[in-house]
Scaffold this active site. Structure first.
Site, PDB file in Angstrom:
ATOM      1  N   ARG A 146     110.135  29.058  44.627  1.00  0.00           N
ATOM      2  CA  ARG A 146     110.602  30.129  43.419  1.00  0.00           C
ATOM      3  C   ARG A 146     110.813  29.380  42.364  1.00  0.00           C
ATOM      4  O   ARG A 146     111.665  28.474  42.197  1.00  0.00           O
ATOM      5  CB  ARG A 146     112.047  31.047  44.407  1.00  0.00           C
ATOM      6  CG  ARG A 146     111.683  31.797  45.041  1.00  0.00           C
ATOM      7  CD  ARG A 146     113.168  32.254  45.137  1.00  0.00           C
ATOM      8  NE  ARG A 146     112.218  33.833  45.791  1.00  0.00           N
ATOM      9  CZ  ARG A 146     112.064  34.940  45.960  1.00  0.00           C
ATOM     10  NH1 ARG A 146     112.190  35.253  45.538  1.00  0.00           N
ATOM     11  NH2 ARG A 146     111.867  36.151  47.586  1.00  0.00           N
ATOM     12  N   THR A 200     104.888  42.195  45.700  1.00  0.00           N
ATOM     13  CA  THR A 200     106.781  42.096  46.833  1.00  0.00           C
ATOM     14  C   THR A 200     106.534  43.188  47.904  1.00  0.00           C
ATOM     15  O   THR A 200     105.657  44.210  47.443  1.00  0.00           O
ATOM     16  CB  THR A 200     106.991  42.878  45.673  1.00  0.00           C
ATOM     17  OG1 THR A 200     108.360  42.755  46.422  1.00  0.00           O
ATOM     18  CG2 THR A 200     106.953  43.905  45.297  1.00  0.00           C
ATOM     19  N   ASP A 202     108.907  44.002  48.762  1.00  0.00           N
ATOM     20  CA  ASP A 202     110.398  45.303  48.648  1.00  0.00           C
ATOM     21  C   ASP A 202     109.177  46.606  47.980  1.00  0.00           C
ATOM     22  O   ASP A 202     110.228  47.499  47.538  1.00  0.00           O
ATOM     23  CB  ASP A 202     111.078  44.881  48.389  1.00  0.00           C
ATOM     24  CG  ASP A 202     111.892  43.648  48.539  1.00  0.00           C
ATOM     25  OD1 ASP A 202     111.494  43.556  49.931  1.00  0.00           O
ATOM     26  OD2 ASP A 202     112.618  43.183  48.469  1.00  0.00           O
ATOM     27  N   MET A 245     113.846  43.029  55.417  1.00  0.00           N
ATOM     28  CA  MET A 245     114.135  43.227  54.592  1.00  0.00           C
ATOM     29  C   MET A 245     113.784  44.117  53.195  1.00  0.00           C
ATOM     30  O   MET A 245     113.805  45.253  53.563  1.00  0.00           O
ATOM     31  CB  MET A 245     112.886  42.009  53.799  1.00  0.00           C
ATOM     32  CG  MET A 245     113.096  40.686  54.426  1.00  0.00           C
ATOM     33  SD  MET A 245     111.744  39.758  53.808  1.00  0.00           S
ATOM     34  CE  MET A 245     112.067  37.869  54.412  1.00  0.00           C
TER      35      MET A 245
HETATM   36  O1  F6P Z   1     110.864  40.115  47.543  1.00  0.00           O
HETATM   37  C1  F6P Z   1     110.945  40.041  48.905  1.00  0.00           C
HETATM   38  C2  F6P Z   1     111.734  39.117  50.165  1.00  0.00           C
HETATM   39  O2  F6P Z   1     111.280  39.351  51.073  1.00  0.00           O
HETATM   40  C3  F6P Z   1     113.078  39.895  49.727  1.00  0.00           C
HETATM   41  O3  F6P Z   1     112.757  41.194  50.626  1.00  0.00           O
HETATM   42  C4  F6P Z   1     113.939  39.047  50.849  1.00  0.00           C
HETATM   43  O4  F6P Z   1     115.233  38.990  49.857  1.00  0.00           O
HETATM   44  C5  F6P Z   1     113.386  37.786  49.846  1.00  0.00           C
HETATM   45  O5  F6P Z   1     112.195  37.706  50.093  1.00  0.00           O
HETATM   46  C6  F6P Z   1     113.996  36.496  50.765  1.00  0.00           C
HETATM   47  O6  F6P Z   1     112.561  35.551  50.584  1.00  0.00           O
HETATM   48  P1  F6P Z   1     113.074  33.867  50.721  1.00  0.00           P
HETATM   49  O7  F6P Z   1     113.643  33.529  51.520  1.00  0.00           O
HETATM   50  O8  F6P Z   1     111.815  33.819  50.593  1.00  0.00           O
HETATM   51  O9  F6P Z   1     113.948  33.748  49.277  1.00  0.00           O
END
Ligand code: F6P
Length: 430
Positions: A146, A200, A202, A245
Site C-alpha cells: 500500500r 477492488t 469492495d 469487508m
Molecule cells: O479495499 C479492499 C479491502 O478489502 C477493504 O474492504 C478492506 O478494508 C481493506 O481492503 C483491507 O485491506 P488491508 O488489510 O490489506 O489493508
C-alpha cells in the site's frame, strides 16, 4: 455522478503513426475514438440526451502510437488483494506479447515500492513460463503493497529502465498514484503512457459498475453466511453476526446477503442505524428472535461508524481512514442487551476477513479481468494515458483517472440491490 464533458476527455501522447498489428486479423473490430457510451442509461419522455456526457469506448485502435518492436511495458499491482489479479497480469502480458509483439514486459514487485529503487526490489522480466499457470492462483504473483512513492523518483526509474508503458492495477489509492505519476511524466515532456486497471473487491470505484474480484468475494462471503445461518438455527436464541469487508460501501454485505436470502439484518456504511430505542437495531433483533427464534446479521466493516464517539484519526498507507470495529461493538451490545433482559440468546460471531479475497477468481471474474486487461493494452498501445479502464452499461470504456478518483462509489439505496436486501430481510427502513 456529477461530471462535465471536459472531465471525460482522454489524454493522448500524440499522433498514432503505426498500423496496429491486428490489421492483419480479418475478424478484428476496431473501435474509433468517436464511439462513445452515454453516461445516462435511462431517459424519461422529454429528457434531453447529453451526448457529450459520454465515455470513450475501449477496444483496439486501427492506428497505434507505440512501435511494438521498441516498446517496453511494466505491470504493477498495488493495494489489497482481489481475485483476478494474476489473470490481469497474464492477459496484459499475452496481449502485449502475442497480439502486438512487444518483447520486453517487466513485473514491478510489491506495488509502487518496486518503482523506487531505494527501497524496492528490481523488476522481473515476465515471460511465457512465468504466466503459464498463474491464472489459477489467488493473490498476485508480483506482490503488492500500500501507499504511493515520490513521483519524481518513480519517473526517474521509468526513464532509466526505458519503460514506455506502465499498467497500474489497483483501487482508488493506486489510481490516484497512477495519475500523479502521469502528471510528472507530462511535466517532464516524456512520452510514456500510464493506464490503470481498476481492482477492488469492495466495488466502490466510480465508472466501474462491477470491478473484477467482487463477485468471487461475494461467492465466498455467501458460503460464510450459509454456515452462519446453520449455526444460528441450531442454537437456542441463535444469533449469528458476520462482519464482511466493505470500508466505504456495502456492496459486499448487501450482495452476499441478497445471494444468501438468509440474512435478517444487513448493516452498511450508507445507512446509519439507531442501536437503542424502539426504532433501534437491538429492539428489532429482539422481535426477530421472539418471532423466529434465530437471526443472521451481516455487517459491513464500514457500517455503524456513527455509533463511536469520534472517527479514528489514523489512516492506512493508502490514505484510508482506519475504521472502528463495528463487529466488536455489535457483539458486545447484543450480549449486554439480552443479558439485561434475561432473554436466552447464543451469539456466534464470524469474521472471515481476508478469506473472501485471497482465493482464485471465479469464471465471471476470470472473464472480466481478462477483458479489462486486454483493453488496457489496446489503450496504452494507442498512446492514451492518465486513464483507467471502466465498465459502464456493460461496455468497457476509458475513464480519465482524475474523474475516477474524484469520489467513491456508494450503493444507490433506490437501486435493485438495496431494495432487494430490504425485501429479503424485512429489516426496518432506517
Ligand atoms: O479495499 C479492499 C479491502 O478489502 C477493504 O474492504 C478492506 O478494508 C481493506 O481492503 C483491507 O485491506 P488491508 O488489510 O490489506 O489493508
Amino acid at each position: 455522478m456529477r461530471v462535465s464533458p471536459a472531465e471525460l476527455r482522454i489524454e493522448s501522447l500524440g499522433d498514432c503513426e503505426h498500423n496496429s498489428p491486428l490489421s492483419a486479423t480479418s475478424s478484428v473490430q476496431f473501435v474509433e475514438d468517436e464511439r462513445r457510451v452515454l453516461i445516462q442509461h435511462e431517459v424519461l419522455p422529454g429528457d434531453e440526451i447529453h451526448r457529450d456526457l459520454s465515455l470513450e469506448k475501449a477496444g483496439p485502435r486501427r492506428r497505434i502510437f507505440f512501435d511494438p518492436n521498441t516498446t517496453t511495458a511494466a505491470i504493477v499491482t498495488c493495494g489489497g488483494l482481489s481475485p483476478g489479479l494474476n489473470n490481469v497480469i497474464r492477459s496484459i502480458y499475452l496481449e502485449l506479447r502475442h497480439t502486438y509483439g512487444v518483447r520486453r514486459v517487466l513485473g514491478i514487485q510489491h506495488g509502487y515500492q518496486g518503482l523506487n529503487p531505494a527501497i524496492g526490489e528490481p523488476p522481473i522480466e515476465i515471460h511465457g513460463e512465468f504466466v503459464e499457470n498463474i491464472h489459477h492462483l489467488g493473490g498476485t504473483t508480483l506482490g503488492t503493497s500500500r501507499g504511493p512513492q515520490d513521483p519524481t523518483l518513480v519517473v526517474d526509474f521509468l526513464a532509466q529502465s526505458e519503460i514506455d508503458i506502465l499498467f497500474c492495477v489497483g483501487g482508488d489509492g493506486t489510481q490516484r498514484g497512477a495519475g500523479i505519476i502521469a502528471q510528472e511524466i507530462e511535466r517532464r515532456g516524456l512520452l510514456k503512457s500510464v493506464v490503470g486497471v481498476p481492482k477492488t473487491i469492495d466495488n466502490d470505484i466510480p465508472f466501474v459498475s462491477l470491478s473484477f474480484g467482487h463477485i468471487t468475494a461475494l461467492e465466498e462471503a455467501e458460503k460464510v453466511l450459509r454456515a452462519a445461518h446453520t449455526e444460528a438455527r441450531g442454537a437456542v436464541g441463535g444469533v449469528a453476526l458476520v462482519k464482511l469487508m466493505g470500508r466505504d460501501a456495502g456492496f459486499i454485505a448487501a450482495g452476499a446477503a441478497l445471494a444468501s436470502q438468509d440474512a435478517n439484518f444487513v448493516l452498511v456504511p450508507e445507512v446509519p442505524f439507531p442501536l437503542e430505542g424502539e426504532d433501534g437495531f437491538l429492539y428489532a433483533l429482539e422481535k426477530r428472535l421472539q418471532d423466529r427464534g434465530h437471526a443472521l446479521i451481516v455487517a459491513a466493516e464500514g457500517a455503524g461508524q456513527h455509533l463511536f464517539p469520534q472517527p479514528r484519526d489514523r489512516q492506512d498507507a493508502s490514505g484510508n481512514t482506519l475504521l472502528h470495529d463495528i463487529g466488536g461493538l455489535l457483539r458486545e451490545r447484543i450480549m449486554i442487551y439480552f443479558r439485561e433482559r434475561n432473554i436466552p440468546m447464543t451469539l456466534k460471531y464470524i469474521d472471515p476477513s481476508y478469506i473472501i479475497r485471497s482465493v482464485p477468481a471465479n469464471a465471471w471474474d476470470q472473464i472480466l479481468s481478462n477483458h479489462m486487461a486486454r483493453r488496457a493494452v489496446h489503450a496504452a498501445m494507442a498512446g492514451k494515458t492518465n486513464m483507467m479502464i471502466g465498465y459502464w452499461d456493460s461496455e468497457f470504456v476509458h475513464v480519465p483517472i482524475c474523474s475516477a478518483v474524484a469520489q467513491k462509489k456508494k450503493m444507490d439505496l433506490s437501486d435493485d440491490l438495496w431494495q432487494g436486501v430490504l425485501r429479503s430481510t424485512g429489516q426496518p427502513h432506517w
